[in-house]
Scaffold this active site. Sequence first.
Site, PDB file in Angstrom:
ATOM      1  N   ASP A 178       0.918  -1.254   0.046  1.00 30.30           N
ATOM      2  CA  ASP A 178       0.147   0.035  -0.005  1.00 30.30           C
ATOM      3  C   ASP A 178       0.807   1.098  -0.011  1.00 30.30           C
ATOM      4  O   ASP A 178       0.496   2.320  -0.012  1.00 30.30           O
ATOM      5  CB  ASP A 178      -0.850   0.002   1.219  1.00 30.30           C
ATOM      6  CG  ASP A 178      -0.195   0.119   2.446  1.00 30.30           C
ATOM      7  OD1 ASP A 178       0.965  -0.075   2.647  1.00 30.30           O
ATOM      8  OD2 ASP A 178      -1.112   0.004   3.381  1.00 30.30           O
ATOM      9  N   SER A 179       2.119   0.842  -0.122  1.00 30.59           N
ATOM     10  CA  SER A 179       3.120   2.240  -0.287  1.00 30.59           C
ATOM     11  C   SER A 179       2.849   2.703  -1.658  1.00 30.59           C
ATOM     12  O   SER A 179       3.288   3.993  -1.805  1.00 30.59           O
ATOM     13  CB  SER A 179       4.504   1.781  -0.060  1.00 30.59           C
ATOM     14  OG  SER A 179       4.982   0.696  -1.107  1.00 30.59           O
ATOM     15  N   ASP A 208      -1.228  -6.471  -0.318  1.00 29.28           N
ATOM     16  CA  ASP A 208      -1.354  -5.672   1.001  1.00 29.28           C
ATOM     17  C   ASP A 208      -2.634  -5.110   1.265  1.00 29.28           C
ATOM     18  O   ASP A 208      -3.173  -4.488   0.679  1.00 29.28           O
ATOM     19  CB  ASP A 208      -0.330  -4.510   0.783  1.00 29.28           C
ATOM     20  CG  ASP A 208       0.401  -3.926   2.077  1.00 29.28           C
ATOM     21  OD1 ASP A 208       0.221  -4.691   3.126  1.00 29.28           O
ATOM     22  OD2 ASP A 208       1.135  -3.012   2.144  1.00 29.28           O
ATOM     23  N   LYS A 224      -0.939  -9.563   2.984  1.00 23.40           N
ATOM     24  CA  LYS A 224      -0.099  -9.086   4.401  1.00 23.40           C
ATOM     25  C   LYS A 224      -0.995  -8.029   4.920  1.00 23.40           C
ATOM     26  O   LYS A 224      -1.645  -7.402   4.433  1.00 23.40           O
ATOM     27  CB  LYS A 224       1.284  -8.478   3.692  1.00 23.40           C
ATOM     28  CG  LYS A 224       1.875  -7.680   4.765  1.00 23.40           C
ATOM     29  CD  LYS A 224       3.146  -7.146   4.239  1.00 23.40           C
ATOM     30  CE  LYS A 224       3.274  -5.706   3.867  1.00 23.40           C
ATOM     31  NZ  LYS A 224       2.785  -4.653   4.659  1.00 23.40           N
ATOM     32  N   GLU A 282      -0.846  -5.569   8.942  1.00 18.92           N
ATOM     33  CA  GLU A 282       0.251  -5.084   9.927  1.00 18.92           C
ATOM     34  C   GLU A 282      -0.510  -5.405  11.293  1.00 18.92           C
ATOM     35  O   GLU A 282      -1.634  -5.210  11.596  1.00 18.92           O
ATOM     36  CB  GLU A 282       0.067  -3.519   9.720  1.00 18.92           C
ATOM     37  CG  GLU A 282       0.663  -3.168   8.286  1.00 18.92           C
ATOM     38  CD  GLU A 282       0.741  -1.529   8.321  1.00 18.92           C
ATOM     39  OE1 GLU A 282       0.334  -0.800   9.154  1.00 18.92           O
ATOM     40  OE2 GLU A 282       1.206  -1.254   7.133  1.00 18.92           O
ATOM     41  N   GLU A 340       9.909  -3.977  10.029  1.00 17.74           N
ATOM     42  CA  GLU A 340      10.121  -2.487   9.512  1.00 17.74           C
ATOM     43  C   GLU A 340      10.876  -1.699  10.478  1.00 17.74           C
ATOM     44  O   GLU A 340      10.297  -1.403  11.418  1.00 17.74           O
ATOM     45  CB  GLU A 340       8.974  -1.975   8.941  1.00 17.74           C
ATOM     46  CG  GLU A 340       9.285  -0.522   8.348  1.00 17.74           C
ATOM     47  CD  GLU A 340       8.258  -0.091   7.188  1.00 17.74           C
ATOM     48  OE1 GLU A 340       7.360  -0.728   6.772  1.00 17.74           O
ATOM     49  OE2 GLU A 340       8.405   1.028   6.600  1.00 17.74           O
TER      50      GLU A 340
END
Length: 274
Positions: A44-45, A83, A113, A115, A182
């Site tokens: 999602d960057s 993501d 993925k 978080e 990260e």
Amino acid sequence: MRVNIVQIKEMKQKGEKIAMLTAYDYSTAKIVDQVGVPLILVGDSLGMVVLGYENPIPVTMDVMIHHTKAVVRGTSNALVIGDMPFMTYTISTEDALRNAARFMQETGCQSVKLEGGVTVAATVKRIVQCGIPVCGHIGLTPQSVHQLGGWRVQGKTPEAASQLLKDALALEEAGAFAVVLEQVPTPLAALISKKLGIPTIGIGAGNGCDGQVLVIHDIFGLSDRVPKLAKKYADVGNLMRQAVTGYYTDVRSGAFPTDANSFTMDESILADLE
Ligand code: KIV
């Protein structure tokens, strides 16, 4: 044959370093896949490097689905990870399952993925139980950038370090096949990597991780600013600037197009028209 999660986990056991890169479109994914990078993350960057937002929070499921489809179409070897965007897996487990299923069914990616550690472990477990491979992501979790007070290294106090270890272990216990670390201090990331049976994939987490991931715009030198955790491997931005300048100059001078870029027709048809 595509790489699968069993092979990724075996790479850790064999001591083979695992490379992961982000990609957000068909053409770039094709290059990454052809080179042989085994893991491609449609991160999602993309909210920042493709769409120009300050953080990934505005990115929606529909945007992620759109880009993940393109990446899947450009790949035949890599395992593609979609993501899960902000708030698409935290409102309820049911919501998380529905959104993870959308990634798998609508894009053809092979895993998702999300978080978080202990707080999302039960959700990870349910997604994995449904047959969807999950990659975890702890440390600096960009979707929580406001809660974390900025883009800062995580796990520096005794409490935070201990929590990160608990988070990593909870993700492994829940069935995640890998965990992204990260912006975690190198020794802590190395310790977590030693304690886990599943691979850790670091970004700003030092060389003791089992693998590394970077945002592809950073290695291309296309980001507004290459962060300390990344390395610029080429000045693709400059190459693009040269190409655009060349085209712009040629169009204005009339040097483009030439006959080589143009098409002919039967002269008599033209004569009749005149
Ligand atoms: O969104 C992303 O690209 C990521 C990586 C930086 C791990 O989460």
